[in-house]
Design a protein around this motif. Structure first.
Motif, short mmCIF file in Angstrom:
data_model
loop_
_atom_site.label_atom_id
_atom_site.label_comp_id
_atom_site.label_asym_id
_atom_site.label_seq_id
_atom_site.Cartn_x
_atom_site.Cartn_y
_atom_site.Cartn_z
N SER A 93 0.78 -1.16 -0.14
CA SER A 93 -0.11 -0.01 0.05
C SER A 93 0.93 1.32 -0.03
CB SER A 93 -0.99 -0.08 1.32
OG SER A 93 -2.27 -0.84 0.85
N VAL A 94 2.06 1.31 0.21
CA VAL A 94 3.12 2.40 0.13
C VAL A 94 2.78 3.16 -1.38
CG1 VAL A 94 5.32 3.44 0.39
CG2 VAL A 94 4.57 1.47 1.85
N VAL A 95 2.39 2.29 -2.62
CA VAL A 95 2.38 2.87 -3.68
C VAL A 95 1.05 3.84 -3.69
CG1 VAL A 95 0.66 1.22 -4.68
CG2 VAL A 95 2.19 2.05 -6.29
N LYS A 96 0.30 3.98 -2.69
CA LYS A 96 -0.85 4.77 -2.61
C LYS A 96 -0.32 6.19 -2.58
CE LYS A 96 -3.89 1.33 -0.80
NZ LYS A 96 -4.63 0.79 0.43
N ALA A 100 -1.99 8.92 -5.08
CA ALA A 100 -2.58 10.31 -4.69
C ALA A 100 -1.69 11.51 -5.19
CB ALA A 100 -2.20 10.48 -3.09
N LEU A 101 -0.32 11.33 -5.67
CA LEU A 101 0.28 12.34 -6.07
C LEU A 101 -0.12 12.68 -7.78
CD1 LEU A 101 3.87 12.26 -4.82
CD2 LEU A 101 2.14 14.01 -4.57
N ASP A 102 -0.35 11.41 -8.24
CA ASP A 102 -0.86 11.44 -9.87
C ASP A 102 -2.03 12.32 -9.96
OD1 ASP A 102 -0.17 10.21 -12.50
OD2 ASP A 102 -2.24 9.44 -12.26
N VAL A 103 -3.18 11.89 -9.06
CA VAL A 103 -4.26 12.59 -8.96
C VAL A 103 -4.15 14.06 -8.68
CG1 VAL A 103 -6.45 12.77 -7.84
CG2 VAL A 103 -5.56 10.44 -8.27
N THR A 119 -12.61 13.14 -0.60
CA THR A 119 -13.04 11.90 0.22
C THR A 119 -12.47 10.69 -0.10
OG1 THR A 119 -15.37 12.85 0.37
CG2 THR A 119 -15.19 10.59 0.77
N ARG A 120 -12.15 10.34 -1.36
CA ARG A 120 -11.49 9.10 -1.63
C ARG A 120 -9.94 9.09 -1.30
NH1 ARG A 120 -13.78 10.48 -7.20
NH2 ARG A 120 -15.51 9.17 -7.39
N LEU A 121 -9.18 10.32 -1.29
CA LEU A 121 -7.91 10.41 -0.72
C LEU A 121 -7.99 10.37 0.55
CD1 LEU A 121 -6.72 13.29 -3.28
CD2 LEU A 121 -5.92 10.80 -3.21
N GLU A 122 -8.90 10.82 1.33
CA GLU A 122 -8.75 10.75 2.87
C GLU A 122 -9.02 9.15 3.28
OE1 GLU A 122 -12.11 11.69 6.36
OE2 GLU A 122 -11.39 13.24 4.97
N ALA A 123 -9.88 8.32 2.58
CA ALA A 123 -10.19 7.17 2.83
C ALA A 123 -8.81 6.07 2.42
CB ALA A 123 -11.44 6.44 2.23
N MET A 124 -8.18 6.72 1.21
CA MET A 124 -6.93 5.86 0.86
C MET A 124 -5.87 6.07 1.81
SD MET A 124 -5.26 5.49 -2.99
CE MET A 124 -4.71 7.24 -3.02
N ARG A 126 -5.86 7.73 4.82
CA ARG A 126 -5.84 7.44 6.45
C ARG A 126 -5.90 6.10 6.59
NH1 ARG A 126 -9.67 12.24 8.98
NH2 ARG A 126 -8.54 14.09 7.54
N GLY A 127 -6.87 5.32 5.96
CA GLY A 127 -7.30 4.03 6.23
C GLY A 127 -6.88 2.82 5.11
N SER A 128 -6.16 3.35 4.40
CA SER A 128 -5.30 2.42 3.22
C SER A 128 -6.37 1.77 2.52
CB SER A 128 -4.52 1.43 3.95
OG SER A 128 -3.52 1.03 2.97
N ASP A 129 -7.55 2.39 2.02
CA ASP A 129 -8.68 1.81 1.44
C ASP A 129 -8.36 1.21 -0.06
OD1 ASP A 129 -10.99 1.50 -0.40
OD2 ASP A 129 -12.07 2.19 1.62
N ASP A 130 -8.25 -0.03 -0.25
CA ASP A 130 -7.78 -0.92 -1.26
C ASP A 130 -8.76 -0.50 -2.38
OD1 ASP A 130 -5.88 -1.82 0.10
OD2 ASP A 130 -6.40 -4.08 -0.01
N GLY A 131 -9.99 -0.40 -2.11
CA GLY A 131 -11.22 0.00 -3.23
C GLY A 131 -10.81 1.31 -3.84
N VAL A 132 -10.43 2.36 -3.13
CA VAL A 132 -10.16 3.57 -3.82
C VAL A 132 -8.77 3.43 -4.62
CG1 VAL A 132 -9.27 6.08 -3.03
CG2 VAL A 132 -11.17 4.94 -2.00
#
Length: 420
Positions: A93-96, A100-103, A119-124, A126-132
């Motif tokens: 998940s470090v690739v997140k 995020a930077l690409d977005v 909202t998506r970036l916060e979930a990804m 903070r909580g490492s959301d895989d779905g996002v």
């Protein structure tokens, strides 16, 4: 609560001893009923006064563990620690950070983040959301995201997932040195709005990830703070927890199925990878656990510790090893927590807001994990088989208490640990 603080202990309650703080020793908890749960095979651990990862086997620690380390002091502009810093690991998940930077790269000159992306970036983050992460991977071109960000940031050891796994973002190759470069860009070159979105969310990293895993290993457990972290884990089997409605695992867009191995959204590797995957330089088989981020006032130190563990390693064991390893490093600006590191017994042991089963459950502990104890106090008596105690250990890193019944020590009280 500071170590050594002494108050008058409460009288022992009249209620009969309870046996509800964990399943019988050695048994696994079968359902997730609290905010955070990590399961793994029970392993023996021993008490130790201070964490140590630099024993005779060196920083890599136990046999079969591969480690990449880079610690950068932003005040002096020098590295204080480097070990296998150019070795490629699968990012998990470090690739997140790169997603995020690409977005955020596409923002206009005002750097206003659309509400949906915020909202998506916060979930990804903070909580490492895989779905996002999977959403962005699909929407923004998959491996091209890695190619773009690696070029923009000057990353020399970062590469897209192997050709045999084009859709698996967690198989992106990453090095400890490149991880430091990512954080240096965020802190020293990124527009202020971008920095705030990413670093602001990393400072609010949740204890529980959206898949139910406790992500406070490594930097958060080895430092009092301030810190900001993006953790990564892949290849650890959860054992099939389910969640009550309202818990992170239940509400996540990437909620686990009845059985889940972290990395499934990244597409967990087969037991025998294909020939194409076998020729890749990145190890896709061993469980990965990474702790990355910043430590100290003004983000003084950037820390990247990437690890691979032998297949079958319990999450709690890897969690403990990585935390001890980070605590052993020269991290400028870090404030080390005080207390005694002790092993735990059983699995699914509850950490509560106070020394009673009537108080709220904060989390449950990974099986075999070590915990930092700064003091102990009397509370509700607990019994399990031959073990019983009305003393509870205070865990400053969790902000709560666990019964001494499940602390790996002899007697009802922990020797050498003061009364709260």
């Amino acid at each position: 609560m500071a170590a050594g603080r002494t108050v008058q202990p409460p009288s022992a309650p009249a209620d009969p001893p309870r046996r509800s703080e964990a399943p019988a020793l050695g048994r696994r908890l079968t359902s997730l009923t609290v905010a955070c749960l990590v399961l793994g095979a029970l392993v023996a651990t021993s008490a130790s006064a201070t964490p140590s990862a630099r024993g005779p086997s060196g920083p890599d620690g136990p046999a079969g563990v591969t480690t990449g380390i880079a610690v950068f002091d932003r005040t002096t502009g020098r590295y204080t620690e480097q070990l296998n810093a150019e070795t490629q690991f699968r990012s998990a998940s470090v690739v997140k950070l790169l997603l995020a930077l690409d977005v955020l790269w596409d923002l206009g000159p005002d750097h206003q983040v659309p509400a949906a992306d915020r909202t998506r970036l916060e979930a990804m983050l903070r909580g490492s959301d895989d779905g996002v992460a999977s959403y962005y991977w699909t929407q923004r071109g998959g491996s091209r995201i890695i190619e773009r960000t690696a070029t923009r940031l000057g990353l020399t050891g970062t590469a897209p997932p192997p050709a045999a796994y084009p859709g698996h973002w967690g198989y992106t190759a990453l090095t400890a040195s490149d991880t430091v470069r990512i954080y240096r860009y965020l802190l020293d070159q990124a527009p202020a709005a971008v920095r705030e979105v990413v670093m602001g969310n990393l400072r609010r990293s949740t204890r529980c990830a959206n898949d139910g895993y406790d992500q406070r290993f490594g930097i958060p457990s080895a430092s009092v703070g301030p810190w900001a972290v993006k953790q990564g884990w892949s290849g650890f089997t959860s054992g099939g927890p389910t969640a009550d409605a309202g818990t992170p695992a239940a509400t996540s867009a990437a909620a686990p199925a009845s059985r889940r191995t972290r990395g499934a959204t990244e597409a967990a590797p087969p037991r025998h990878p294909t020939t194409a995957a076998s020729t890749a330089t990145v190890d896709l088989a061993r469980p990965a656990l990474h702790s990355t981020g910043t430590v100290g006032a003004d983000d003084r130190a950037i820390v990247a510790v990437l690890t691979l563990h032998p297949v079958g390693t319990p999450y709690g064991s890897a969690y403990t090893h990585l935390t001890h390893l980070v605590a052993s490093l020269d991290v400028p600006g870090a404030q080390r927590p005080s207390g005694t590191w002790l092993g735990t017994l059983g699995s699914g042991v509850r950490v509560r807001a106070d020394a009673t089963t009537d108080s709220a459950v904060i989390t449950t502990l990974p099986a075999g994990v070590e915990v930092l104890v700064d003091c102990q106090k009397r509370g509700r008596p607990i019994s399990d088989g031959p073990r019983s105690s009305d003393w509870w250990a205070h865990l400053p890193q969790y902000g709560g208490y666990m019964t001494n019944v499940y602390v790996d020590t002899s007697g009802e009280r922990i020797p050498g640990v003061p009364v709260c």
